[in-house]
Each structure stands twice: as structure tokens, then as C-alpha cells.
Design an enzyme around this catalytic site. Structure first.
Site, short mmCIF file in Angstrom:
data_model
loop_
_atom_site.label_atom_id
_atom_site.label_comp_id
_atom_site.label_asym_id
_atom_site.label_seq_id
_atom_site.Cartn_x
_atom_site.Cartn_y
_atom_site.Cartn_z
N ARG A 181 -0.25 15.13 12.70
CA ARG A 181 0.51 14.67 11.52
C ARG A 181 0.80 15.89 10.65
NH1 ARG A 181 -1.60 8.95 9.45
NH2 ARG A 181 0.53 8.83 8.68
N LYS B 87 0.84 -1.20 0.00
CA LYS B 87 0.00 0.00 0.00
C LYS B 87 0.87 1.24 0.00
CE LYS B 87 -1.68 1.74 4.00
NZ LYS B 87 -1.40 3.19 4.20
N ASP C 128 4.28 0.63 12.11
CA ASP C 128 3.05 0.02 11.57
C ASP C 128 2.88 -1.42 12.03
OD1 ASP C 128 3.28 1.69 8.33
OD2 ASP C 128 2.74 2.39 10.33
N CYS D 195 -5.20 8.16 9.14
CA CYS D 195 -5.39 7.54 10.46
C CYS D 195 -5.11 8.56 11.57
CB CYS D 195 -4.44 6.36 10.63
SG CYS D 195 -4.98 4.89 9.77
C1 EPZ Z 1 4.16 6.91 6.28
O1 EPZ Z 1 3.39 7.95 6.84
C2 EPZ Z 1 3.23 5.72 6.19
N1 EPZ Z 1 2.10 6.05 5.33
C3 EPZ Z 1 2.72 5.35 7.58
O2 EPZ Z 1 1.95 4.16 7.43
C4 EPZ Z 1 3.92 5.05 8.48
O3 EPZ Z 1 3.45 4.79 9.79
C5 EPZ Z 1 4.87 6.24 8.50
O4 EPZ Z 1 5.26 6.57 7.14
C6 EPZ Z 1 6.12 5.98 9.31
O5 EPZ Z 1 6.80 4.88 8.79
C7 EPZ Z 1 2.26 5.99 3.99
O6 EPZ Z 1 3.33 5.72 3.47
C8 EPZ Z 1 1.04 6.27 3.15
P1 EPZ Z 1 6.28 10.24 8.32
P2 EPZ Z 1 3.97 9.47 6.84
O7 EPZ Z 1 6.20 11.49 7.55
O8 EPZ Z 1 4.72 9.72 5.60
C9 EPZ Z 1 6.45 13.53 11.69
C10 EPZ Z 1 0.07 2.80 7.66
O9 EPZ Z 1 -0.39 2.23 8.66
N2 EPZ Z 1 6.37 14.50 10.59
O10 EPZ Z 1 7.45 9.33 8.13
O11 EPZ Z 1 2.87 10.37 7.21
C11 EPZ Z 1 5.14 12.77 11.87
O12 EPZ Z 1 4.25 13.49 12.69
C12 EPZ Z 1 0.53 4.22 7.74
O13 EPZ Z 1 0.23 2.23 6.54
C13 EPZ Z 1 6.52 15.86 10.88
O14 EPZ Z 1 6.70 16.26 12.04
O15 EPZ Z 1 4.97 9.37 8.07
C14 EPZ Z 1 5.60 11.48 12.52
O16 EPZ Z 1 5.74 11.69 13.91
C15 EPZ Z 1 0.24 4.85 9.09
N3 EPZ Z 1 6.44 16.76 9.87
C16 EPZ Z 1 6.99 11.24 11.92
O17 EPZ Z 1 7.38 12.50 11.35
C17 EPZ Z 1 6.23 16.37 8.57
O18 EPZ Z 1 6.19 17.24 7.68
C18 EPZ Z 1 7.03 10.20 10.82
O19 EPZ Z 1 6.09 10.60 9.85
C19 EPZ Z 1 6.08 14.99 8.30
C20 EPZ Z 1 6.16 14.07 9.32
#
Ligand code: EPZ
Length: 416
Positions: free
Chosen positions: A121, A22, A304, A116
Site C-alpha cells: 500500500r 468510516k 471493500d 489492513c
Molecule cells: C481507501 O483506501 C479506503 N480506506 C479502502 O477501504 C478502500 O479499499 C480503498 O480506498 C479503495 O477504494 C479509507 O478510505 C480509509 P487507494 P486507500 O489509495 O486510500 C494504490 C476499508 O475496508 N496506490 O484508493 O488506501 C493502492 O496500492 C478500506 O474500509 C498507489 O499505488 O486506497 C491500491 O492498489 C480497505 N500509490 C490502489 O492504489 C498511492 O500513493 C487504490 O488505493 C496510493 C494508492
């Protein structure tokens, strides 16, 4: 409200091929906007998030159609650069269209993404990366307007955000000159996106490491791309068999992509064998507690898989500590697991899971995608029937969890 009814007490036995990832297909479909041609995505999972993404693609003027297991996107004509709020709010990954549409059209207009409920986020890193490439970003009343001629630059991410890395990669493809993305996320899905972009004619190197280099401005074209297997879906089924007991073999998955999960399951007493493109797990169902599980960016333990591993250990001998470092609110499944008799104490980012003799079936509700899958995993080892409601959360990421588990011998059915 439809629910998944899970009858516990049966071991999982059998084999299946794991769906396409996904978290690969969603950014890849967004990137297809940039190709200007026809992209064939092989082994595309039929997920509600994929449906939402194809709705966004069509809204932008692309054509999409299924051919068996393949999804075709014709991005020859992109007639719009604005994505309406009702589509943006359905999932987090809609934000990746920002970089893709900006790259293709020179401007983009979206609202803040949904997804989610895992705690705040933000998308500050996404916007900062686009500004570094020269985009003017205006945020007003929940609407984001980006525009500008993009030029290659050095982007340094303050944390290895998956989505921000993907947005930066896509925007950099449309930026004249060289872009270096430092402190990039290293997930396998980033490598899959790089492979897709290179199939479309882009010059992208370094995915899987912390530094990705993009030579932008190349003319792009359609391509034919096969997705990697979904490591989190694989982790879900492995954790389910670990907790319920059994002997399963999952095909179409690269073992290296879930090595921290298989290591944890081996520590708990499971027997695991990794072969070319499959992983085999044997479990008696009688597990033991393991060393603390701390979630962190890849290649660390994936956030995840936290909920499903927790479910596997609910009857283990001893206590396992979980530390959820990635999201502020990723223990919402705990209250539902307690309704089944689980002994879990949480304090902030820490959860202590103490094994109990028996879990019992209950009426529970999915709180998010992976939390919902964890409830099913727990139900497979509980006495009696567990009914899991709010299945829409689960359908976002699992193409056919009921069919898959039935193929492994589970007594799971959908009830209206
Ligand atoms: C991706 O989300 C995945 N989703 C998530 O999977 C996964 O949990 C996550 O990466 C971490 O591995 C998809 O790929 C569609 P991040 P993403 O940006 O990109 C903070 C699932 O269950 N952050 O790596 O949103 C954020 O708040 C889903 O399949 C900022 O602060 O995750 C978090 O604490 C859930 N500012 C951390 O970074 C930003 O601009 C990691 O987020 C972006 C993120």
C-alpha cells in the site's frame, strides 16, 4: 481471545439505521485540524479507527469529546506537527494527516501508515501530490518530513487513489492560489469531505467528478457536519440477508452509493427496492451465480464489498468469477471460508466461487476488516455455530455488528 459466535440457519428480518461512513469520518477528522475552531461531527460511528484518530488529534494539541452520537473536535490550538509511529501504524488513513498538518502548520512529520494487510500500500501518489504543491518531502529511516509554503498547482494522479485525492484536497486548502486535481477519486466519501471543507469555509468544487478545483488560502473555521451512511456496512448487511434469506430494510443510506452492489444482488435473485434514504432487500436464501464481478474505482464495484458478496454466493447455484483489481492480496478470507465448506479456487486476482449445498460452522479468524465481516455473513447461513476470532479487525470498521445483526433477528453473540 474474544470471538463472535454466529448461529446459522435463521433468516434476517427487521430494519436498522446504518452507521456513519468510516471512510468519510477518518479524513474529515484529519481535516478538522485545519479548521482552527470547533467541529461537530454528527452521527460519528464509534470505531477503533475513530479512537486512534482522536488520539492523534489530541497528540497534536486538539481537544475531542463525545456528545451523544456526535464527536466534537476543538482545533483552536494545534501545538505539534509530528505524529508518533505507534499511532501511525494502526491504520492506513493516518496518512491523511500529512496534508492536514502541512496545510495548518507548514510542516509535518509522520512515519509510514499501517492498516489492513491487503498487499503493498504505497503512498507515492500522496507524496508526489504534495511535492507538486511545493512541499519538500524527505523520507529517511521510515520517517517522512514535509515542509514548505504551498502554492496552487495542477496535480495529475496516475490512478484515482482515494487517499491521495483526500491528501491533495487538504494540502490544496492551505496552498495560495488555485489547485486542480485531475483523475481524482470519485467515491461518495470524497463528496462528503468536500461538503465538510466547504462548511469550514474552504472553496472546493468538483468532488464526485474526476476533476476537483480548490481555491486555497481561505481562512477556515469550525462547522457542524452530518456524515453520509456507510455504504460498505450497508453492503455487508444486504449481503448477509441475501445469503441467509430474509427481509430487511436499511435506513440512513443513499442507494445510489451502492448501486453496483444492489445490482449484483438482484442478479443473484434478491428483490431490492430503493427509496428516499433506505434500501429494502428480500431473499429466499436460494441464490444463483452472477456475471463476473470485477472490482474497480467508484462508481465501479467496490473492492471493500468483494468479500461480503462472495460470502452471499457461497451456496448459490452455479459459479461466479471475481476479479480483484484494486489490491494484490485481498483473498485472505478465502482459506477461512473453505474451513466452512466453501468451494473457492483462486489464481492471482481471480477467484471462482462455486455454490455448495451446505456450509458448516467452524472456528475461523478474521484476516482483515472486510474479510472478517464476510466470515460472519457466511456463518449466518452455515449449519451450526461459527466462531470468528481476531475481532479487532472487524471493530475497526463496524461500530456494533453484533447488535446490528441481532436487531435483524440473527443469533450472534460475543464470547470472551
Ligand atoms: C481507501 O483506501 C479506503 N480506506 C479502502 O477501504 C478502500 O479499499 C480503498 O480506498 C479503495 O477504494 C479509507 O478510505 C480509509 P487507494 P486507500 O489509495 O486510500 C494504490 C476499508 O475496508 N496506490 O484508493 O488506501 C493502492 O496500492 C478500506 O474500509 C498507489 O499505488 O486506497 C491500491 O492498489 C480497505 N500509490 C490502489 O492504489 C498511492 O500513493 C487504490 O488505493 C496510493 C494508492
Amino acid at each position: 481471545m474474544s470471538c463472535f459466535a454466529v448461529e446459522g440457519g435463521r433468516p434476517l428480518v427487521g430494519e436498522l439505521t446504518v452507521q456513519g461512513a468510516k471512510n468519510s469520518v477518518l479524513p474529515i477528522l484529519a481535516a478538522s485540524v485545519m479548521s482552527g475552531g470547533v467541529c461537530r461531527i454528527r452521527g460519528c460511528p464509534r470505531l477503533s479507527d475513530v479512537d486512534t484518530t482522536t488520539e492523534i488529534l489530541r497528540h497534536l494539541g486538539c481537544e475531542t469529546r463525545w456528545e451523544g452520537e456526535d464527536l466534537l473536535v476543538d482545533a483552536t490550538c494545534v501545538t505539534g506537527c509530528q505524529i508518533p509511529e505507534h499511532l501511525m501504524r494502526r491504520m492506513r488513513s493516518s496518512v491523511i494527516f500529512l496534508g492536514a498538518v502541512l496545510s495548518r502548520c507548514g510542516r509535518a512529520e509522520i512515519s509510514y501508515p499501517g492498516g489492513c494487510e491487503l498487499g503493498p500500500r504505497p503512498i507515492d501518489l500522496h507524496l508526489s501530490a504534495l511535492r507538486t504543491l511545493g512541499a519538500a518531502v524527505c523520507e529517511r529511516c521510515g520517517v517522512l518530513r514535509c515542509a514548505g509554503k504551498l502554492r496552487g498547482a495542477e496535480i495529475v494522479l496516475s490512478l484515482p487513489s482515494v487517499g491521495a485525492t483526500e491528501n491533495a484536497m487538504l494540502a490544496a486548502c492551505g496552498a495560495e492560489g488555485t489547485t486542480m486535481i485531475c483523475n481524482a477519486a470519485r467515491e461518495p466519501e470524497i463528496c462528503d469531505l468536500q461538503a465538510f471543507l466547504r462548511s469550514c469555509g474552504a472553496s472546493v468544487h468538483g468532488a464526485g467528478s474526476s476533476t476537483i478545483v480548490v481555491e486555497g488560502g481561505k481562512p477556515l473555521h469550525g462547522c457542524d457536519h452530518g456524515l453520509i451512511g456507510d455504504r460498505i456496512v450497508a453492503s455487508t448487511y444486504l449481503a448477509s440477508a441475501a445469503g441467509a434469506g430474509g427481509d430487511i430494510c436499511l435506513r440512513g443510506i443513499d442507494c445510489r452509493h451502492l448501486s453496483t452492489v444492489t445490482t449484483a444482488l438482484m442478479q443473484s435473485g434478491c428483490e431490492i427496492r430503493c427509496e428516499e434514504d433506505c434500501v429494502r432487500l428480500r431473499s429466499t436464501g436460494k441464490l444463483r451465480a452472477i456475471a463476473p464481478v470485477r472490482t474497480c474505482p467508484y462508481p465501479g464495484f467496490p473492492t471493500d464489498a468483494q468479500a461480503v458478496l462472495m460470502a452471499a454466493l457461497l451456496r448459490a447455484e452455479g459459479t461466479t468469477m471475481f476479479v480483484e483489481n484494486m489490491f494484490d492480496s485481498r483473498y485472505r478470507h478465502v482459506a477461512e471460508l473453505r474451513r466452512m465448506g466453501a468451494d473457492i479456487r483462486t489464481e492471482g486476482r481471480v477467484a471462482l466461487v462455486s455454490g455448495v449445498q451446505e456450509l458448516h460452522g467452524a472456528q475461523v479468524c478474521a484476516t482483515d476488516l472486510r474479510g472478517g465481516a464476510a466470515l460472519i455473513a457466511a456463518g449466518l447461513q452455515a449449519r451450526g455455530i461459527t466462531r470468528v476470532g481476531k475481532t479487532a479487525h472487524i471493530r475497526r470498521g463496524y461500530a456494533d455488528i453484533v447488535g446490528d445483526l441481532r436487531r435483524l433477528g440473527a443469533e450472534v453473540r460475543e464470547e470472551p
